[in-house]
Design a protein around this motif. Structure first.
Motif: not given
Length: 199
Positions: A11-13, A1-4, A6-7
């Protein structure tokens, strides 16, 4: 979940950063286009000013018309058959030379007609015109016969005096003709040897 999470954040950034970079480029391009337009407008303005300056510095050349007359063989009356335009500010001698050239070409088969001088006689400007032959005596045929001689003398006198031309500007008052720098002594053109004055 944390991985998602961060991804997603990365991606947003990256999307935000790409978007900002694109806007910055658009703004720079827009500024460059704007500067180019301003420079072009300045160049056009300078070109217009340069053209205005040129047209103001070049004096306007006023032209006047010198008539070319023919003599009717039946009535022996002059008839305007054309004209030439000359610079109003040309000297009187230059105007007469231009008329001589046109008259030679249009009425006398390119026979030489020379402006010798413009003298003041009794307060009047009198031009002396020389009808020149290079030993071929072609002018003599123009002096022959009562009609031919009258047409020749009338054509020369009318054209040089410009009596009926009111727009000629400064002009001579009289004209005298020579043949090969000597007095003309041919019966049918006897009036060419005397000074003829404008009416």
């Amino acid at each position: 979940m944390i991985r998602k999470l961060i991804l997603s954040t990365v991606l947003l950034l990256s999307i935000v950063m790409v978007s900002c970079t694109q806007k910055a480029n658009d703004t720079t391009t827009s500024k460059a286009d704007s500067n180019t337009t301003v420079e072009q407008n300045k160049d056009n303005s300078n070109a217009t000013k340069s053209n205005d300056t040129q047209s103001k510095s070049e004096p306007k050349v006023n032209k006047i018309k010198i008539n070319i007359y023919s003599i009717d063989e039946n009535s022996l009356e002059p008839d305007q058959s054309g004209n030439i335009e000359v610079n109003e500010n040309s000297t009187l001698e230059d105007k007469l030379k231009q008329l001589s050239k046109a008259l030679s070409e249009k009425k006398f088969d390119n026979l030489p007609i020379e402006v010798k001088s413009i003298d003041t006689v009794n307060g009047k400007k009198v031009a002396t015109i020389n009808l020149a032959d290079a030993n071929n005596k072609k002018w003599i045929s123009k002096f022959q016969g009562s009609t031919g001689g009258s047409v020749t003398s009338g054509t020369l006198i009318e054209n040089f005096l410009q009596s009926n031309n009111k727009s000629r500007g400064e002009w001579i008052d009289g004209v005298k003709f020579l043949y090969n720098n000597e007095k003309i002594e041919y019966e049918h053109v006897s009036n060419l040897s005397e000074v003829q004055y404008r009416n």
